[in-house]
Design a protein around this motif. Sequence first.
Motif, PDB file in Angstrom:
ATOM      1  N   ARG A   1     -10.601 -75.907  89.969  1.00 54.67           N
ATOM      2  CA  ARG A   1     -11.828 -76.527  90.460  1.00 54.67           C
ATOM      3  C   ARG A   1     -12.175 -76.001  91.845  1.00 54.67           C
ATOM      4  O   ARG A   1     -13.335 -75.668  92.133  1.00 54.67           O
ATOM      5  N   LEU A   2     -11.184 -75.925  92.725  1.00 53.43           N
ATOM      6  CA  LEU A   2     -11.427 -75.418  94.070  1.00 53.43           C
ATOM      7  C   LEU A   2     -11.893 -73.969  94.043  1.00 53.43           C
ATOM      8  O   LEU A   2     -12.805 -73.581  94.796  1.00 53.43           O
ATOM      9  N   GLU A   3     -11.275 -73.168  93.191  1.00 52.74           N
ATOM     10  CA  GLU A   3     -11.680 -71.767  93.087  1.00 52.74           C
ATOM     11  C   GLU A   3     -13.120 -71.659  92.603  1.00 52.74           C
ATOM     12  O   GLU A   3     -13.903 -70.849  93.124  1.00 52.74           O
ATOM     13  N   ARG A   4     -13.494 -72.480  91.622  1.00 53.56           N
ATOM     14  CA  ARG A   4     -14.865 -72.455  91.111  1.00 53.56           C
ATOM     15  C   ARG A   4     -15.861 -72.880  92.192  1.00 53.56           C
ATOM     16  O   ARG A   4     -16.915 -72.262  92.355  1.00 53.56           O
ATOM     17  N   LEU A   5     -15.537 -73.932  92.944  1.00 52.89           N
ATOM     18  CA  LEU A   5     -16.436 -74.410  93.989  1.00 52.89           C
ATOM     19  C   LEU A   5     -16.566 -73.389  95.114  1.00 52.89           C
ATOM     20  O   LEU A   5     -17.650 -73.205  95.681  1.00 52.89           O
ATOM     21  N   ALA A   6     -15.455 -72.713  95.437  1.00 50.21           N
ATOM     22  CA  ALA A   6     -15.507 -71.698  96.492  1.00 50.21           C
ATOM     23  C   ALA A   6     -16.339 -70.494  96.046  1.00 50.21           C
ATOM     24  O   ALA A   6     -17.142 -69.962  96.821  1.00 50.21           O
ATOM     25  N   LYS A   7     -16.168 -70.054  94.805  1.00 50.46           N
ATOM     26  CA  LYS A   7     -16.918 -68.894  94.311  1.00 50.46           C
ATOM     27  C   LYS A   7     -18.413 -69.188  94.220  1.00 50.46           C
ATOM     28  O   LYS A   7     -19.245 -68.301  94.405  1.00 50.46           O
ATOM     29  N   SER A   8     -18.772 -70.440  93.934  1.00 47.89           N
ATOM     30  CA  SER A   8     -20.184 -70.813  93.838  1.00 47.89           C
ATOM     31  C   SER A   8     -20.810 -71.069  95.200  1.00 47.89           C
ATOM     32  O   SER A   8     -22.023 -71.241  95.301  1.00 47.89           O
ATOM     33  N   GLY A   9     -19.973 -71.111  96.260  1.00 45.88           N
ATOM     34  CA  GLY A   9     -20.483 -71.360  97.607  1.00 45.88           C
ATOM     35  C   GLY A   9     -20.588 -72.824  97.969  1.00 45.88           C
ATOM     36  O   GLY A   9     -21.004 -73.158  99.087  1.00 45.88           O
ATOM     37  N   LEU A  10     -20.221 -73.717  97.052  1.00 46.56           N
ATOM     38  CA  LEU A  10     -20.324 -75.151  97.327  1.00 46.56           C
ATOM     39  C   LEU A  10     -19.188 -75.654  98.209  1.00 46.56           C
ATOM     40  O   LEU A  10     -19.276 -76.737  98.775  1.00 46.56           O
ATOM     41  N   VAL A  11     -18.121 -74.881  98.318  1.00 46.09           N
ATOM     42  CA  VAL A  11     -17.070 -75.103  99.318  1.00 46.09           C
ATOM     43  C   VAL A  11     -16.955 -73.825 100.131  1.00 46.09           C
ATOM     44  O   VAL A  11     -16.807 -72.742  99.559  1.00 46.09           O
ATOM     45  N   THR A  12     -17.058 -73.946 101.440  1.00 41.71           N
ATOM     46  CA  THR A  12     -16.951 -72.791 102.320  1.00 41.71           C
ATOM     47  C   THR A  12     -15.499 -72.621 102.737  1.00 41.71           C
ATOM     48  O   THR A  12     -14.925 -73.511 103.375  1.00 41.71           O
ATOM     49  N   GLU A  13     -14.901 -71.501 102.376  1.00 38.28           N
ATOM     50  CA  GLU A  13     -13.517 -71.198 102.743  1.00 38.28           C
ATOM     51  C   GLU A  13     -13.504 -70.193 103.882  1.00 38.28           C
ATOM     52  O   GLU A  13     -14.168 -69.152 103.811  1.00 38.28           O
ATOM     53  N   LEU A  14     -12.738 -70.504 104.938  1.00 35.80           N
ATOM     54  CA  LEU A  14     -12.665 -69.637 106.111  1.00 35.80           C
ATOM     55  C   LEU A  14     -11.219 -69.524 106.571  1.00 35.80           C
ATOM     56  O   LEU A  14     -10.416 -70.441 106.358  1.00 35.80           O
ATOM     57  N   PRO A  15     -10.857 -68.400 107.210  1.00 36.60           N
ATOM     58  CA  PRO A  15      -9.486 -68.267 107.716  1.00 36.60           C
ATOM     59  C   PRO A  15      -9.126 -69.394 108.688  1.00 36.60           C
ATOM     60  O   PRO A  15      -8.032 -69.945 108.632  1.00 36.60           O
ATOM     61  N   ASP A  16     -10.040 -69.719 109.591  1.00 36.56           N
ATOM     62  CA  ASP A  16      -9.852 -70.826 110.526  1.00 36.56           C
ATOM     63  C   ASP A  16     -11.107 -71.687 110.443  1.00 36.56           C
ATOM     64  O   ASP A  16     -12.164 -71.320 110.950  1.00 36.56           O
ATOM     65  N   ALA A  17     -10.999 -72.840 109.784  1.00 37.27           N
ATOM     66  CA  ALA A  17     -12.184 -73.637 109.474  1.00 37.27           C
ATOM     67  C   ALA A  17     -12.620 -74.534 110.624  1.00 37.27           C
ATOM     68  O   ALA A  17     -13.791 -74.922 110.683  1.00 37.27           O
ATOM     69  N   ASP A  18     -11.707 -74.875 111.547  1.00 41.71           N
ATOM     70  CA  ASP A  18     -12.035 -75.881 112.558  1.00 41.71           C
ATOM     71  C   ASP A  18     -13.180 -75.454 113.469  1.00 41.71           C
ATOM     72  O   ASP A  18     -14.102 -76.242 113.731  1.00 41.71           O
TER      73      ASP A  18
END
Length: 370
Positions: A85-102
Amino acid sequence: MSAPFAYERHLTDRPERADALVDLSDVVRDARLGPPGARSLDRLRLVVQALGDRLRDRWVTVHAIAGQGLRAARTEYPDRLDIDRLERLAKSGLVTELPDADGPLLDIAGMTGLPVIGRGTYAAHRAGHPWLQGNTTQFLAPRPAPGRTAHLVERDMGVVPGHARPAGPPRTPLPDIVARHWRCPERTCSLYDRRRGEAVLLPRLHDGAPVCEWHHVPLADDGPRVPVAQLKLLHGHGTVHRFHLDAGTRAVLGRAAGDAGGTGRVLAVDGLLPPAETARIADRHLEIRVAPDAVRLLDLSGGRTRLWRPGPGGGGWTRLSGERSTVLRVTDVVAPVPGVTLARGGRRLPAEIAQEWRRAAARADRHDGE
């Protein structure tokens, strides 16, 4: 909210369309919430539901940001489908994944004034984001509630000693970045085209400077940008429409399109609400004025409009004045008629953010002087 949880319905890839920001790495690892286990995506469902309860809107939207390591510890997820689920949300752009998110999370929070859901103290970022010091309104912590649910409480971020404003040239205040239009130097790039009106995207920041998220180059200042306020029209506990009003706008909420009286626009509810509710809305029910620093309301219905404002003991309802304008805060709710409400989106006007920053700076200065 029904199961299975419709993540896509509550997530947005654009923070300017969100009601809140979610520190997803923090929420997923909050073992006090939801099912047992070190990590669970179901905790996102719980905090979104809690935000909906807080805002009285079951269709709230959030912008979720996570560190790239969130999916790495696969063995810590009792539900192995969470990784997919997380992979799908990240690939669709609905979850933004960053090396340092803060850092990016705080940049967005500083630019928009959106509330942040999570438990982080962000101590290492206090120097670059001095508005964190003494902030008591913008950060919400999830807490477990009966029935394996959650609720949100405002956090006092406190003042971390030794993290005063950084030395060297001052960074451009984030509200000032929001108050400007930006242009990509790449001729073919229209991502920040100011002709798109309120749909113009906010810039991404890199080391405090606005950059194009497509070309990764610094953006050029393209002149002042009119601040925009977002209002949500709700029927029951669900948003049926979002209005966007520029600063300097006068609008009238009414039953159908018509004359707002003088300069201004009509926010017509016809077609947005069921006929029974529409019939109870007056032709000229509520006046809305958007100033650079506030949204103000005036009742035109003869005393039928009520205002709910949170406060000690949970807050309460009062009649909205037809003689003296009332400031609509981000946490307020207005009911033109029973079952229909109007509320602001989570994003605040730049001048409102700057006012809160000044209050936070004053609190931090008093603390440093003690």
